[in-house]
Design an enzyme around this catalytic site. Structure first.
Site: not given
Ligand code: GLV
Length: 330
Positions: A156-158, A237-238, A267, A286, A288
């Site tokens: 996807g985008r990232i 991501s997660r 988390e 977390h 990013a």
């Molecule tokens: C961060 O993890 C988001 O989903 O924006």
């Protein structure tokens, strides 16, 4: 007409709060920690709109706490904390903040990749521990990034942002996604491969898919067994995409070389999690998407979604647009 009431479940950048305060009676939860469940329920009972964060559990019970709750706007691109079908069934549109954090997140995931490969956190610890005695031919050596093979899971985008960055490092880029993007392969210089091939051939494996029941623990003992012993895993991501116990075994036994995680399960990570003891595992909290400008844009987008929802207008970025066919809460 009295102003509508909005609850914001944490302090968010002023850019977004200012927009909300201009049109709504806005209450902002001031603690560093998220509001406890009972507090969130009682705040929702008095609110027409909720700005949520990924640390809030947003389920049917919460939506039923107040039949006047018209909109939920999450300040994040991911929304696995929200029961979206429950919202749709109740006529509540859900907003998120896609797009604005793509490059910031990809920058960070690439920084994690480089930090793990070139052992930067270990180097910092080494100097701070006053262990630096001389230049060493074997000191903190690690794999090269330049010219290596990058495997992107989730294009996807990232994921695409990672491919763009990898080009500048002369990397061979493989990707796997349930949706093949033949339209992008030539222009982006990326090659589609099956998951097994990606795991076998990549020097770096980076995960950028949504979390759902199919992707939970996608990176498990089987996956690690297929990876190169010299490979590094990156996850921004997660957390639940990675089976942490299997990752620990893979890192400890040398099945893979290293890992860099921006996200964990749970988390924050439990302080007794043995991953925290491994020098070849980098864990950060977390962050990013945490550039100043991007967080401001996310707050602005979340405010714009919330305001549109209060006015009964379509949210500019809505994760459940099907709600408009069903009919929204008024
Ligand atoms: C961060 O993890 C988001 O989903 O924006």
């Amino acid at each position: 007409m009295p102003k509508p009431k909005v609850f914001v479940s944490r302090i968010i950048p002023d850019e977004g709060l200012g927009m909300l305060r201009a049109i709504a009676e806005t209450e902002v939860w001031q603690d560093e920690l998220p509001p406890p469940r009972d507090v969130l329920l009682s705040k929702v009972k008095q609110s027409d709109g909720l700005v949520s964060l990924l640390t809030d559990k947003i389920d049917g019970e919460l939506m039923d706490a107040n039949p006047r709750l018209k909109v939920i706007s999450q300040m994040a691109v991911g929304y696995d904390n929200i029961d979206v079908p429950a919202a749709t069934a109740r006529g509540i549109p859900i907003g998120n903040t896609p797009g604005v954090l793509t490059d910031t997140t990809a920058d960070f995931a690439f920084a994690l990749l480089m930090s793990a490969a070139r052992r930067i956190p270990e180097g910092i610890d080494f100097v701070r521990a006053k262990k630096w005695k001389t230049w060493g031919p074997l000191l903190l050596t690690g794999p090269d990034v330049w010219g290596a093979t990058l495997g992107i899971i989730g294009f996807g985008r990232i994921g695409q942002g990672m491919a763009n960055r990898a080009r500048g490092f002369n990397m061979r880029v493989l990707y796997y996604d349930v949706y093949r993007r033949t339209d992008l392969e030539q222009s982006m210089g990326v090659q589609y491969v099956e998951m097994d091939t990606l795991l076998r051939e990549s020097d770096f494996v980076t995960v950028h898919t949504d979390l759902n029941e199919k992707t939970r623990h996608l990176m498990n003992a089987d996956a690690f067994a297929k990876m190169k012993r010299s490979a590094i895993l990156v996850n921004a991501s997660r957390g639940p995409m990675v089976d942490h116990a299997a990752l620990y075994d893979a890192l400890k036994s040398g099945q893979i070389y290293g890992a860099a995680l921006d996200v964990t399960e749970p988390e924050p990570i439990n302080l007794d999690n043995p991953l925290l003891q491994l020098p070849n595992c980098i864990i950060v909290p977390h962050i990013a998407s945490a550039s100043i400008a991007t967080r401001a844009k996310m707050a602005t987008m979340a405010a714009a979604n919330l305001i549109a929802g209060l006015r009964g207008e379509k949210l500019p970025t809505c994760v459940n647009p099907e709600v408009y066919e069903r009919g929204i809460r008024t």
